[in-house]
Design an enzyme around this catalytic site. Structure first.
Site, PDB file in Angstrom:
ATOM      1  N   CYS A  75      63.647  71.033  29.533  1.00 36.90           N
ATOM      2  CA  CYS A  75      63.801  70.470  28.192  1.00 36.90           C
ATOM      3  C   CYS A  75      64.049  68.965  28.285  1.00 36.90           C
ATOM      4  O   CYS A  75      65.021  68.528  28.898  1.00 36.90           O
ATOM      5  CB  CYS A  75      64.954  71.133  27.446  1.00 36.90           C
ATOM      6  SG  CYS A  75      65.210  70.435  25.802  1.00 36.90           S
ATOM      7  N   MET A  94      60.655  79.076  22.685  1.00 35.54           N
ATOM      8  CA  MET A  94      60.478  78.050  21.646  1.00 35.54           C
ATOM      9  C   MET A  94      61.668  78.096  20.704  1.00 35.54           C
ATOM     10  O   MET A  94      61.902  79.125  20.055  1.00 35.54           O
ATOM     11  CB  MET A  94      59.192  78.313  20.853  1.00 35.54           C
ATOM     12  CG  MET A  94      57.929  78.071  21.653  1.00 35.54           C
ATOM     13  SD  MET A  94      56.442  78.439  20.673  1.00 35.54           S
ATOM     14  CE  MET A  94      56.274  80.199  20.940  1.00 35.54           C
TER      15      MET A  94
END
Length: 313
Positions: free
Chosen positions: A108, A26
């Site tokens: 991503c 994260m």
């Protein structure tokens, strides 16, 4: 940073019947202090935030700010964004003495990453992914060091299965599947797609997406047959989730204060984590008050006055 002297690797953790519980990469959040916290609450493996391999190799400053660890921060997977095999392998060689594996970000969906050739655009380049995995495998000296990938799925699942089978043939250690396409954000997770992928390869598969409680770990395992489950926002909201708590216990909040203060966590990061942790257990006026605090001492005083100290547990 201490180097690893473990003779066995992460692959030994994938035992039959045990579903591994994993903290997701994260950005800004899965740093050393937070990893130290979730490890106290039954998290088996932690990922660093995504690090751009080329920047990491180019700059000492980037290396020092992006990658901090200590001897208790294990097992640890370092996640890189890369679009060429040599950069990924070079970065892997730098972090290999201090970690247990590297992971290639192929999931991503952010525009900056995709336009730079990183992240989810790699799911459409299976030959490149294959080459990247193989190069890491060939260049890192430690046979127990893992090379994994984290992907999103295609609309046409046959393409995803093809990608995973190609990665497996290149020696990928395991695959984490976020069960959404690159375009999807908060839509339901496609657990059927994760099951199809699990059934099409013989390496471990990790499921990612919408894991909010410990019971979700078991239900996703039952639905998909995966070997592990990875959580991101669920752990931010409740770092003790994997230990079976439905909401962040007070003990965990004070553990975070102790760890963050001991490690010199910057105030903004320290405060943001607490905002996430307190969201489900505090009222709107309490949240408004808490969010306006601007120093570590003010936060600690507020927590003592509102929730009581850890000694009162």
């Amino acid at each position: 940073m201490k180097t690893s002297n473990s003779s066995s690797g992460i692959m030994d953790m994938f035992e039959k019947g045990k579903v591994l519980k994993i903290c997701a990469p994260m950005v800004r959040y899965s740093k050393l202090a937070f990893r130290s916290l979730v490890r106290k609450y039954d998290c088996d493996i932690c990922f660093t935030p995504m690090i751009v391999a080329a920047d990491f190799l180019r700059s000492v400053k980037a290396r020092d700010s992006e990658f901090t660890t200590n001897e208790n921060d294990r097992p640890l997977i370092v996640q890189f964004a890369a679009h060429d095999a040599q950069s990924l392998a070079d970065a892997a060689c730098v972090v290999a003495p201090f970690s247990d594996g590297v992971d290639l970000n192929c999931g991503c969906p952010q525009r900056w990453a995709m336009s730079a050739g990183y992240g989810a655009c790699l799911i459409n380049k299976p030959e490149l992914v294959k080459d990247m995995v193989r190069t890491v495998r060939n260049q890192v000296d430690n046979p127990n060091y893992t090379a994994s990938i984290k992907i999103r799925i295609h609309k046409d699942l046959r393409q995803t299965v093809d990608l995973c089978q190609k990665a497996e043939s290149a020696g990928v250690s395991w695959i984490t599947v976020h069960g959404r396409t690159a375009e999807e954000r908060h839509q339901p997770v496609h657990y059927d797609a994760i099951k199809t992928i699990k059934d099409s390869v013989s390496i471990p598969v990790i499921a990612n997406g919408d894991i909010k409680y410990l019971r979700d770990v078991e239900s996703v395992h039952q639905l998909t047959g995966v070997d592990g489950v990875m959580a991101a926002r669920g752990l931010l909201a409740n770092p003790a989730m994997f230990a079976g708590y439905d909401d962040t216990p007070l003990e965990c909040i004070w553990d975070w204060v102790d760890i963050a203060v001991a490690q010199g966590t910057p105030f903004t990061c320290f405060h943001h984590h607490l905002i996430y942790m307190l969201e489900r257990v505090s009222s709107q006026p309490e949240r408004k008050m808490f969010n306006s605090l601007s120093s570590t001492s003010a936060v600690i005083d507020y927590l003592k006055n509102t929730y009581g100290s850890v000694h009162e547990l």
